[in-house]
Motif scaffolding. Structure first.
Motif, short mmCIF file in Angstrom:
data_model
loop_
_atom_site.label_atom_id
_atom_site.label_comp_id
_atom_site.label_asym_id
_atom_site.label_seq_id
_atom_site.Cartn_x
_atom_site.Cartn_y
_atom_site.Cartn_z
N PRO A 1 41.71 41.72 40.83
CA PRO A 1 42.68 42.86 40.33
C PRO A 1 42.96 43.09 39.02
O PRO A 1 43.09 45.12 39.76
N ALA A 2 43.54 42.91 38.40
CA ALA A 2 44.22 43.72 37.71
C ALA A 2 43.11 44.80 37.04
O ALA A 2 42.98 45.39 35.64
N LYS A 3 41.26 44.43 36.76
CA LYS A 3 40.45 44.42 36.15
C LYS A 3 39.98 45.94 37.01
O LYS A 3 39.65 46.96 36.78
N LEU A 4 40.49 45.76 38.48
CA LEU A 4 39.61 46.43 38.83
C LEU A 4 41.25 48.23 38.95
O LEU A 4 40.85 48.71 39.33
N ALA A 5 41.74 47.24 38.68
CA ALA A 5 42.90 48.10 38.49
C ALA A 5 43.28 49.18 37.65
O ALA A 5 42.84 50.27 37.57
#
Length: 153
Positions: free
Chosen positions: A72-76
């Protein structure tokens, strides 16, 4: 493998904020596309193409979701970097990716490996998959999906 007339699987993934999203609970019409890896050229172009058409998808009440195995952090970070206007989903466990048939054997330079098949699913108001695109070529794909979404009526 999820195909035309199937429902989305009862699998929970995370969005870019880390919020749980159950695919079976999503209401159509909607677009769900799978892409190999955030912030790579083809995946970036595909997300930017869907973002460019976001207002037209919104006019159809047809949200667009993009899914990869990225955290999720990479997607954000990916969404912020390119000002993306699609909901990015993380399937780190590969549950949805495998159940929908987007986790496939690929080969490059004679070597086989498992990876995400760039594929897209258009889901109707009844929650059933109406159209599936596999082995997607990015150029003009978002426009083709939009045309199919408009044809759903």
């Amino acid at each position: 493998m999820t195909d035309v007339n199937d429902m989305l699987p009862d699998v929970t993934v995370l969005d870019s904020a880390g919020t749980a999203v159950n695919l079976a609970a999503l209401k159509g019409p909607l677009v769900l596309y799978f892409y190999p890896k955030a912030d790579t050229p083809g995946c970036t172009n595909e997300a930017k193409d869907f973002t460019a058409l976001a207002s037209e998808f919104a006019a159809l009440d047809c949200p667009v979701y993009g899914m990869s195995k990225d955290k999720p952090a990479k997607l954000a970070k990916f969404a912020a970097k390119y000002d993306l206007n699609v909901t990015l989903l993380s399937d780190e466990a590969s549950d949805a990716t495998e159940q929908m048939g987007a986790w496939v054997e690929k080969s490059m330079y004679g070597k086989s490996y498992m990876g995400i098949d760039r594929s897209t699913y258009l889901v109707g108001k009844d929650g059933k998959v109406k159209q599936v695109w596999r082995k997607v070529k990015v150029k003009d794909h978002a426009a083709e999906v939009l045309a199919a979404a408009k044809a759903l009526g």
